[in-house]
Design an enzyme around this catalytic site. Structure first.
Site, PDB file in Angstrom:
ATOM      1  CG  ASP A  31       3.418  -5.013   3.013  1.00 42.52           C
ATOM      2  OD1 ASP A  31       3.561  -3.842   2.612  1.00 42.52           O
ATOM      3  OD2 ASP A  31       2.906  -5.287   4.120  1.00 42.52           O
ATOM      4  CB  ILE A  71       5.234   5.716  -0.192  1.00 40.39           C
ATOM      5  CG1 ILE A  71       4.599   7.100   0.038  1.00 40.39           C
ATOM      6  CG2 ILE A  71       6.618   5.862  -0.822  1.00 40.39           C
ATOM      7  CD1 ILE A  71       5.301   7.947   1.081  1.00 40.39           C
ATOM      8  CB  SER A  82      -0.931   0.022   1.218  1.00 37.10           C
ATOM      9  OG  SER A  82      -0.170   0.081   2.418  1.00 37.10           O
ATOM     10  CE1 TYR A  92       7.523   8.194  10.680  1.00 35.80           C
ATOM     11  CE2 TYR A  92       7.977  10.541  10.445  1.00 35.80           C
ATOM     12  CZ  TYR A  92       7.644   9.320   9.886  1.00 35.80           C
ATOM     13  OH  TYR A  92       7.429   9.233   8.529  1.00 35.80           O
ATOM     14  CE  LYS A 104      10.510   7.724   8.447  1.00 37.10           C
ATOM     15  NZ  LYS A 104      10.587   6.644   7.445  1.00 37.10           N
ATOM     16  CB  THR A 135      -0.959   6.981   2.298  1.00 35.63           C
ATOM     17  OG1 THR A 135      -0.844   7.355   3.679  1.00 35.63           O
ATOM     18  CG2 THR A 135       0.194   7.586   1.503  1.00 35.63           C
TER      19      THR A 135
END
Length: 267
Positions: free
Chosen positions: A43, A24, A22, A158, A162, A193
């Site tokens: 996945d 990106i 799903s 998060y 990154k 998304t």
């Protein structure tokens, strides 16, 4: 002459995409497949990975893989080598964000986010980097985020992962470059998304996000997928250790958008 168009084509190349069920990851798999690559869609969602492969067509396969499981990633790399004999492109997009202030985040939650986002990126880099270095070519693409360079309350862990991915990309690019391997990242902004779909139920937040971009809109997954396909192609043959922003200009604007709460998602 077709010099430039040929450099965007991926015929004869093989690609592995983690997170292909799903968002990106799916968009990236579809883009690579449309440009001619053989694509292994991986996945933990087997049905989703299969659906993406079926949408690509006969030159795609699927496999089950949990990006939080190091042994599973190693097995996926071995499976791809066995199936194709080479790995030209590897793309990793899975990520987790537990939206909490840092002082409210438990150690277990911290570990979950770091294990998938940062350690998962390391696992993919190691598992797919080895065969790429051995064969003397390859393009490895990780998924960063605009939160690598921007921050807001509730996204601290998060954002840290990154930022870590950005440094991993630079470090491995330096190590793998002499072996003909390019290492880059895409840096998405606010993208429509399945994970961000709930924001449509909060129009004021959705509009505020759009208003913080130069283009005054959210991005779509296919726009990130196109960036991934470019980085994977020979059109980007002199690009490595880079992070390509796909954020509609968000990071060009100084200061937060108005009307946002601490619960808005990162991408």
């Amino acid at each position: 002459m077709s010099f430039y168009s040929d450099r965007f084509r991926l015929h004869g190349k093989t690609a592995v995409v983690l997170g292909a069920a799903s968002g990106i990851g799916q968009a990236s798999a579809l883009a690579l497949g449309e440009l001619g690559a053989q694509v292994l869609c991986a996945d933990r969602d087997e049905a989703g990975a299969r659906a993406t492969a079926e949408q690509i067509g006969a030159h795609a396969r699927w496999s089950v893989c949990d990006a939080a499981d190091g042994a599973a990633i190693e097995a996926l790399a071995a499976h791809a080598l066995d199936a194709y004999g080479q790995i030209d492109i590897a793309v990793a997009t899975p990520a987790l964000n537990i939206r909490k202030l840092l002082v409210d985040t438990s150690e277990d939650e911290f570990d979950q986010v770091v294990n998938l986002n940062l350690k998962g990126a390391f696992r993919v880099m190691r598992a797919f980097g080895r065969p790429m270095m051995a064969q003397g070519r390859g393009s490895l693409i990780l998924c960063s985020s605009m939160r690598a360079v921007t921050i807001e309350p509730g996204l601290g862990v998060y954002a840290a992962t990154k930022s870590g991915i950005e440094q991993l990309v630079k470090a491995f690019a330096a190590e793998a470059g002499p072996h003909g391997v390019r290492v880059n990242a895409v840096m998405p902004g606010v993208i429509e998304t399945r994970l961000t779909a709930p924001l449509k139920e909060k129009p004021e937040i959705h509009r505020a996000y759009a208003g913080h971009t130069v283009l005054n809109r959210w991005g779509e997954a296919h726009e990130v997928g196109a960036a991934v396909a470019f980085l994977a192609s020979d059109a980007a043959s002199y690009i490595t250790a880079s992070s390509l922003s796909v954020d509609g200009g968000w990071t060009a604007i100084d200061g937060p958008p108005t009307g946002l709460t601490q619960t808005r998602p990162s991408r």
